[in-house]
Design a protein around this motif. Structure first.
Motif, short mmCIF file in Angstrom:
data_model
loop_
_atom_site.label_atom_id
_atom_site.label_comp_id
_atom_site.label_asym_id
_atom_site.label_seq_id
_atom_site.Cartn_x
_atom_site.Cartn_y
_atom_site.Cartn_z
N UNK A 104 0.84 -1.19 0.00
CA UNK A 104 0.00 0.00 0.00
C UNK A 104 0.88 1.25 0.00
N UNK A 105 1.94 1.23 0.79
CA UNK A 105 2.85 2.38 0.83
C UNK A 105 3.43 2.66 -0.55
N UNK B 53 7.70 16.15 -3.61
CA UNK B 53 7.56 17.14 -2.55
C UNK B 53 6.39 16.89 -1.64
N UNK B 54 5.40 16.11 -2.10
CA UNK B 54 4.31 15.74 -1.20
C UNK B 54 4.81 14.72 -0.18
N UNK B 55 4.13 14.64 0.95
CA UNK B 55 4.55 13.74 2.03
C UNK B 55 3.51 12.64 2.19
N UNK B 56 3.97 11.38 2.13
CA UNK B 56 3.12 10.23 2.42
C UNK B 56 3.62 9.62 3.72
N UNK B 57 2.73 9.39 4.67
CA UNK B 57 3.14 8.89 5.98
C UNK B 57 2.18 7.81 6.45
N UNK B 58 2.72 6.95 7.30
CA UNK B 58 1.89 5.96 7.99
C UNK B 58 1.75 6.43 9.43
N UNK B 59 0.50 6.70 9.83
CA UNK B 59 0.28 7.18 11.19
C UNK B 59 0.28 6.04 12.20
#
Length: 663
Positions: A565-566, A576-582
């Motif tokens: 999924x990541x 420049x966008x940020x993808x994070x797993x909370x």
């Protein structure tokens, strides 16, 4: 933190111990919140924070019931803290006026949280400014302690304590503390040795010796030959300690003949005493002439008795002789030493700012070329099973092109095996080397000789450092100067290890270990930054039915699904966008700028579409994931918790369906 010198903490606690015993010291440290053993605070070489000093002062005031403890400790500093070598150095300045002229440098030896400056100075008074640096909160204890210290300036030179007026105070809102210091003028005089045996702290007895030492310093500064310097020390030292007989035996350099100077001894006695240093016993003082660099010889003084001050004085002359010999020896190669020192200082400075292996390599190569006076210097680092050139200095365009293509493998040369062994020894090669690969390298690059040193720490080999010469070099001489390279390589290895640790720590603090995405901490920091600068959007993504995957296929399958999924989310966003797993199966995307704010529906659609194709986990089992996506726009100045709450609500409003499993 290097803000308060250990002499201050030692003075406070020794003052407390003298008035309340060891129990009072333990109570003070406990009230101050200090957890280290009491002996740790008795080390004058150690530095502490400014706040530690204030906390200990405050605790001591409570334990002793003494609100004026800052002043009292300052007034007792000569008894509790200033050791004899430092006192001697200050005494050499000549008097309070001379000391006040260099109060800024002297104050820096005790306190890095404030600046002390002499605003005006006369024969019997001075005005001193004490200014805390930004970020430090003024304290009455600190102000009083400074006032107490200033009262002791004349006492250091054997005069009555000064009176100090504290007209302006930072505690009361002034920009700086202003002290007016006044002292009585006093004429120094010499005491006759037979008059009395007085305390060795007596300024009167020490003054004459100090004057003699001052004259000796002046003469040694003018001495150009080591032999002349030793003769001066021999002439002055025996007189300074009132010796009945005296002997100096020293060699200015390892290969130089010994110099023997003495008086009051017969030739036979001199021959015996110069054969080997005698042992100190009653009526005999023996001190070594030695510096951290080398041992030169010794001084021997004979008398029926010596004052303690005279013992210290003989030590001072021995140290003075050693320092002078070191200096004169250094003058023989001053130009080279200066160049090397400047290069190494520049290396140390630049390495402190290096953050990547390539930056470390570049700085190191430049330093080695200068330190070794080499035609070129190269750093090769271990990457993917090869030693590859990370940086080259002084190679020229053609050599640079060749260097960029160079990759040394284990099969090429035993240089690789030696590098991994990390012996730390410098190795010298020329075109007659028995290793054909190295001989070929030298010929290909147009070098005649090269010196190789490993860049390695125990269990951490990083690469090799090479200094190359276009003309033949004597192997013995090359090995002799290669020691300089070893020091540079050690610094480089240490900084490379630091870079590794920083990278590891950064990843632990900012990267989700399972998916490689930013973690909650890194995302929140990025969101706070974005909210300060402009508009954008936040999208909340939740995998529907993820728990069912864990329950039916196991956690390993769940982990593989999250990692996949990541990857798909990363393919949906802009640079420049940020993808994070909370955490768990919750993901979030942060987009910047007006385009990011206006494109929420499109981005949400792209993310949902990215999960159309099934995801393979474990041994080929396929799962069809569905993501619920909710987004919200934000503008500069909003609170992060409010933005996240809106995105969370939007995600729950978007939740539909469940995760399907396809085999």
């Amino acid at each position: 933190m290097r803000e308060t010198a250990g002499v201050t903490l030692r003075a406070i606690l020794r003052y407390v111990r003298a008035r309340g015993g060891d129990g009072a010291v333990r109570l003070v440290l406990q009230l101050a919140g200090e957890t280290e053993p009491a002996e740790a605070y008795d080390d004058p070489r150690r530095w502490w924070s400014y706040q530690t000093k204030i906390n200990v002062f405050d605790a001591a005031a409570k334990v002793l019931g003494d609100d004026g403890i800052g002043l009292h400790v300052g007034q007792s500093i000569l008894s509790y803290s200033v050791n004899h070598p430092l006192r001697l150095g200050l005494l050499l300045l000549g008097g309070p006026s001379q000391l006040l002229r260099v109060i800024s440098a002297t104050g820096a030896k005790f306190n890095n949280a404030a600046d002390m400056t002499t605003l005006s100075s006369a024969r019997d008074q001075a005005t001193v400014e004490y200014r805390l640096r930004p970020g430090y909160r003024p304290s009455q204890y600190d102000c009083d302690y400074t006032r107490g210290l200033l009262t002791q300036l004349p006492a250091l030179f054997g005069r009555p304590a000064a009176t100090v007026e504290h007209e302006q105070c930072q505690v009361r809102g002034a920009e700086a503390c202003i002290y007016t210091v006044r002292w009585r003028q006093r004429r120094w005089f010499r005491r006759n040795r037979a008059a009395a045996r007085v305390d060795d702290a007596s300024g009167d007895m020490l003054a004459g010796r100090i004057e003699l030492l001052q004259r000796t310093v002046a003469e040694l500064v003018a001495a150009e030959q080591p032999e002349r310097a030793l003769a001066i020390v021999a002439d002055r030292a025996g007189y300074a300690v009132n010796a009945e007989a005296f002997l100096l035996v020293a060699s200015p350099a390892p290969d130089a003949p010994r110099q023997v100077h003495g008086y009051g001894l017969s030739p036979a006695e001199i021959e015996v005493l110069s054969a080997a240093p005698p042992t100190s016993f009653a009526g005999t003082l023996v001190v070594d002439i030695a510096s951290p660099n080398r041992y030169y010889g010794y001084l021997v003084a004979f008398c029926r008795d010596f004052f303690d001050a005279e013992r210290r004085m003989l030590d001072a002359f021995a140290n003075l002789a050693a320092v002078t010999l070191d200096a004169l020896s250094a003058l023989e190669s001053a130009a080279e030493r200066r160049r090397i020192a400047e290069s190494l200082l520049d290396l140390a400075r630049r390495l402190t700012t290096a953050r990547t292996a390539d930056e470390v390599a570049g700085v190191t190569a430049e330093a080695v070329r200068s330190v070794m006076a080499a035609d070129s210097a190269t750093v090769l680092l271990h990457t993917d099973g090869h030693l590859r050139v990370a940086a080259n200095a002084g190679g020229g365009d053609e050599r640079q092109r060749k260097a960029r293509r160079l990759a040394i493998s284990r099969a090429d040369t035993d240089l690789f095996e030696r590098f991994q062994a990390g012996t730390g020894e410098a190795r010298v090669y020329d075109r007659d080397s028995a290793d054909p690969y190295i001989a070929g390298l030298l010929e290909s690059f147009g070098h005649q000789t090269m010196v190789v040193v490993d860049i390695a720490l125990p269990e951490h080999p990083y690469g090799i450092l090479v200094a190359a010469y276009d003309t033949p070099r004597d192997a013995a001489q090359a090995r002799k100067i290669a020691g300089r390279m070893v020091g540079v390589a050690d610094q480089a290895a240490t900084v490379l290890r630091t870079c590794e640790l920083l990278e590891t720590n950064w990843r632990l603090a900012h990267v989700d270990a399972l998916t490689g995405l930013s973690n909650r901490r890194a995302f929140l920091a990025a969101l706070e930054s974005a909210l300060q600068t402009g508009e954008g959007a936040v999208l909340f993504i939740d995998l529907d039915g993820f728990k069912a995957i864990n329950d039916s296929l196991g956690h390993a399958a769940g982990d593989e699904l999250l990692a996949a999924v990541a990857g798909r989310l990363g393919g949906c966003v802009r640079a420049g966008d940020v993808v994070a797993r909370l955490g768990g199966d919750e993901f979030v995307v942060l987009t910047h700028g007006a385009l990011g704010a206006s494109g929420v529906p499109e981005l949400a659609e792209r993310i949902e579409s990215a999960f159309t194709a099934p995801i393979s986990v474990l041994d080929g089992t396929h799962v069809r994931a569905r993501a619920s996506v909710g987004g919200t726009r934000f503008t500069a100045g909003e609170e992060s918790r409010v933005v996240l709450h809106r995105a969370d609500i939007a995600m729950y409003e978007a939740k539909r369906g469940a995760l399907a499993v396809v085999t």
